[in-house]
Design a protein around this motif. Structure first.
Motif, PDB file in Angstrom:
ATOM      1  N   ILE A 154       0.862  -1.076   0.046  1.00  0.00           N
ATOM      2  CA  ILE A 154      -0.018  -0.142   0.056  1.00  0.00           C
ATOM      3  C   ILE A 154       0.754   1.245  -0.147  1.00  0.00           C
ATOM      4  CG2 ILE A 154      -0.315   0.230   2.655  1.00  0.00           C
ATOM      5  CD1 ILE A 154      -3.226   0.991   2.059  1.00  0.00           C
ATOM      6  N   ASN A 155       0.590   2.241  -0.593  1.00  0.00           N
ATOM      7  CA  ASN A 155       1.355   3.466  -0.982  1.00  0.00           C
ATOM      8  C   ASN A 155       1.536   4.387   0.505  1.00  0.00           C
ATOM      9  OD1 ASN A 155       1.827   3.077  -3.642  1.00  0.00           O
ATOM     10  ND2 ASN A 155      -0.183   4.075  -4.303  1.00  0.00           N
ATOM     11  N   SER A 156       0.697   4.181   1.145  1.00  0.00           N
ATOM     12  CA  SER A 156       0.827   5.220   2.514  1.00  0.00           C
ATOM     13  C   SER A 156      -0.128   4.888   3.408  1.00  0.00           C
ATOM     14  CB  SER A 156       0.641   6.685   2.149  1.00  0.00           C
ATOM     15  OG  SER A 156      -0.951   6.769   1.617  1.00  0.00           O
ATOM     16  N   MET A 184      -5.936   4.363   6.420  1.00  0.00           N
ATOM     17  CA  MET A 184      -6.782   4.913   7.100  1.00  0.00           C
ATOM     18  C   MET A 184      -8.305   5.521   6.341  1.00  0.00           C
ATOM     19  SD  MET A 184      -5.537   4.469   9.836  1.00  0.00           S
ATOM     20  CE  MET A 184      -6.837   5.329  11.140  1.00  0.00           C
ATOM     21  N   GLN A 185      -7.875   5.792   5.026  1.00  0.00           N
ATOM     22  CA  GLN A 185      -8.764   6.084   4.286  1.00  0.00           C
ATOM     23  C   GLN A 185      -9.745   4.833   4.167  1.00  0.00           C
ATOM     24  OE1 GLN A 185      -8.035   8.129   0.419  1.00  0.00           O
ATOM     25  NE2 GLN A 185      -9.981   7.359  -0.110  1.00  0.00           N
ATOM     26  N   LYS A 186      -9.264   3.784   3.716  1.00  0.00           N
ATOM     27  CA  LYS A 186      -9.900   2.546   3.766  1.00  0.00           C
ATOM     28  C   LYS A 186     -10.797   2.157   4.867  1.00  0.00           C
ATOM     29  CE  LYS A 186      -7.094   0.460   0.012  1.00  0.00           C
ATOM     30  NZ  LYS A 186      -8.111   0.338  -0.943  1.00  0.00           N
ATOM     31  N   PHE A 187     -10.146   2.190   6.011  1.00  0.00           N
ATOM     32  CA  PHE A 187     -10.762   2.312   7.246  1.00  0.00           C
ATOM     33  C   PHE A 187     -12.054   3.117   7.611  1.00  0.00           C
ATOM     34  CE2 PHE A 187     -11.251   2.850  11.926  1.00  0.00           C
ATOM     35  CZ  PHE A 187     -11.399   1.525  12.189  1.00  0.00           C
ATOM     36  N   ALA A 188     -11.703   4.442   7.086  1.00  0.00           N
ATOM     37  CA  ALA A 188     -12.999   5.046   7.266  1.00  0.00           C
ATOM     38  C   ALA A 188     -14.142   4.863   6.296  1.00  0.00           C
ATOM     39  CB  ALA A 188     -12.396   6.728   6.852  1.00  0.00           C
ATOM     40  N   GLU A 189     -13.811   4.550   5.311  1.00  0.00           N
ATOM     41  CA  GLU A 189     -14.889   4.044   4.250  1.00  0.00           C
ATOM     42  C   GLU A 189     -15.622   2.889   4.666  1.00  0.00           C
ATOM     43  OE1 GLU A 189     -12.472   3.431   0.592  1.00  0.00           O
ATOM     44  OE2 GLU A 189     -12.393   5.377   0.125  1.00  0.00           O
TER      45      GLU A 189
END
Length: 213
Positions: free
Chosen positions: A144-146, A151-156
């Motif tokens: 994963i790039n960062s 964290m974005q995927k977790f928020a989604e």
């Protein structure tokens, strides 16, 4: 920093002798695990899980033991993870419990068997909801790039499952390690450690031997 070759200590807390052994290894393991929990060790259920890939390359990682009995030692993981991929090609596995503060180690050799979806679902539903959501967010062992993207995927995933129960991911499972050999190691003075190994015989009985340190 001093030379790492000079870093050493003696092991004098306890001993392990024949009279301390149990007829089968699981009762002794249960006693030692309870000692680790009662001693308030950090992560007393943490174990090193060693697998081997199709090219013969060993790989290790720390996983938490989630259950055990005479049938075996249980842990859970993403089925797309490196360890799961290794086990799909070679089910032989080794576990190691490093209870250094107690000057003890336990090594398990065995075969990993996948748990039923019923058993996996039962455990998954007992996890805290953030951990359930994290299972959906992480494609374990994939690049994963960062951290920000993770964290974005977790928020989604959190937004997707904001209401109701979090369903069991199709890519999440568990294993029971069926042991055929379990070694107990207790540190001893002058490096004369106590080592006893239980080996399962062809007729299903556990045979014990003392090993030299």
């Amino acid at each position: 920093m001093r030379s790492i070759s000079d870093i050493r200590r003696d092991y004098t807390q306890a001993g392990l002798d024949v009279e301390d052994l149990t007829p089968e290894p699981f009762a002794l393991f249960n006693r030692w695990l309870k000692n680790a929990v009662d001693a308030n060790l950090a992560d007393p259920t943490a174990m090193t899980v060693a697998t081997v890939d199709s090219k013969g390359q060993p790989s290790q990682r720390i996983v938490l033991l989630k259950d055990f009995d005479e049938a075996g030692f249980v842990f859970y993981t993403n089925t797309g993870s490196k360890k799961a991929q290794d086990l799909s090609q070679n089910s032989k596995i080794s576990l190691h419990f490093p209870w250094h503060v107690l000057e003890r180690q336990v090594k398990v050799l065995g075969v990993a068997q996948q748990l039923s979806s019923v058993d996996v679902a039962k455990y998954f539903m007992s996890r805290p909801k953030p951990s359930q959501i994290a299972a959906w967010a992480s494609a374990q062992s994939r690049p994963i790039n960062s951290k920000q993207l993770l964290m974005q995927k977790f928020a989604e995933a959190k937004a997707k499952f904001v209401k109701g129960e979090v369903p069991l991911p199709s890519f999440w499972g568990g294993y029971r390690v069926v042991a055929h050999q379990i070694e107990f190691w207790q540190g001893g003075e002058h490096r004369l450690h106590d080592r006893f190994v239980y080996t399962k015989s062809a007729d299903g009985q556990w045979v014990t031997e003392r090993l030299m340190p």
